[in-house]
Design an enzyme around this catalytic site. Structure first.
Site, mmCIF file in Angstrom:
data_model
loop_
_atom_site.group_PDB
_atom_site.id
_atom_site.type_symbol
_atom_site.label_atom_id
_atom_site.label_comp_id
_atom_site.label_asym_id
_atom_site.label_seq_id
_atom_site.Cartn_x
_atom_site.Cartn_y
_atom_site.Cartn_z
ATOM 1 N N ASN A 193 0.805 -1.225 0.000
ATOM 2 C CA ASN A 193 0.000 0.000 0.000
ATOM 3 C C ASN A 193 0.839 1.276 0.000
ATOM 4 O O ASN A 193 0.410 2.313 0.488
ATOM 5 C CB ASN A 193 -0.960 0.034 1.199
ATOM 6 N N ARG A 194 2.050 1.193 -0.511
ATOM 7 C CA ARG A 194 2.954 2.352 -0.624
ATOM 8 C C ARG A 194 3.403 2.910 0.735
ATOM 9 O O ARG A 194 3.871 4.040 0.808
ATOM 10 C CB ARG A 194 2.320 3.496 -1.437
ATOM 11 N N LEU A 195 3.249 2.117 1.813
ATOM 12 C CA LEU A 195 3.730 2.576 3.120
ATOM 13 C C LEU A 195 5.168 2.061 3.295
ATOM 14 O O LEU A 195 5.454 1.169 4.079
ATOM 15 C CB LEU A 195 2.805 2.066 4.234
#
Ligand SMILES: Cc1cc2nc3c(=O)[nH]c(=O)nc-3n(C[C@H](O)[C@H](O)[C@H](O)COP(=O)(O)O)c2cc1C
Length: 215
Positions: A193-195
């Protein structure tokens, strides 16, 4: 409107692995060494490709790929033609950044610092270790300068080869190495999730200090 250049629907997830505080080496060169070893296992042909970003004195940036040839506590070194665009930029402004993207591992490393030329003897030694074809091309080319045609270039290589039939191509004094002495090194690991995980090392008077950055 759907245009040919619309890439917004292109997506991928980054799921390979996390980079957590307790995985990190205290010394960023040791951390880089670990990651380089892993990258070499996954893709030995591409692992040493790095983007070198320079800027001229007006601040205009310029980036290109070069190959990392050695690294240690002193810095990160590559070889090139000092008369090239990058050579001109570095003569005006010795600050630069190196960037590695290791696709299979979902990892990026950014290394910022100041660049110096390697000793001429080191450039000569590496030049002489290169295959004949590479030595001829390097010696016949004035990198980044215009040339009238492909034929002119090939003729220059041919002439040089004929002049040195024994294969001892003289080391061109303008061909040599640079070393980037790092002051900042960032390790980026893609996450779900692009974290993403990001750790930035900064060189201070007391040594390397590390901080986690937001993705
Ligand atoms: C995979 C790859 C590796 C390269 N390795 C080098 C290199 O080690 N040294 C070099 O001078 N150019 C290398 N090049 C060419 C550079 O990207 C660039 O075209 C050249 O150095 C001229 O750049 P400049 O005009 O910005 O100085 C490589 C290109 C690629 C795609």
């Amino acid at each position: 409107m759907k245009t040919k250049g619309d890439l917004t629907a292109t997506r991928r997830e980054y799921l390979a692995q996390p980079l957590l505080e307790h995985d990190l080496e205290e010394d960023p060169i040791a951390q880089f060494s670990k990651w380089m070893e892993a990258a070499m296992e996954v893709s030995p042909d591409d692992a040493t490709s790095m983007t070198l970003a320079t800027a001229d004195k007006s601040g205009m940036p310029s980036a290109r790929i070069v190959l990392l040839k050695h690294f240690d506590d002193e810095g990160f070194a590559w070889y090139t033609d000092y008369r090239s665009q990058k050579g001109a930029d570095l003569a005006e402004n010795p600050k630069a950044e190196l960037m590695f993207y290791w696709y299979g591992l979902e990892r990026q490393v950014r290394i910022q610092g100041t660049v110096e030329k390697l000793a001429k003897a080191q450039g000569e030694k590496y030049f002489n270790e290169r295959p004949l074809g590479s030595r001829l091309s390097a010696a016949a080319s004035c990198q980044s300068h215009p040339v009238e045609s492909r034929e002119k270039l090939e003729q220059a290589v041919h002439d040089l080869e004929s002049a040195h039939a024994d294969g001892n191509i003289p080391h061109p004094p303008e061909w040599g190495g640079y070393i980037l002495k790092p002051s900042r090194i960032e390790f980026w690991q893609g996450r779900e999730n692009r974290l993403h995980d990001r750790f930035q090392f900064n060189l201070t008077a007391t040594g390397w200090q590390v901080q986690r950055l937001q993705p």
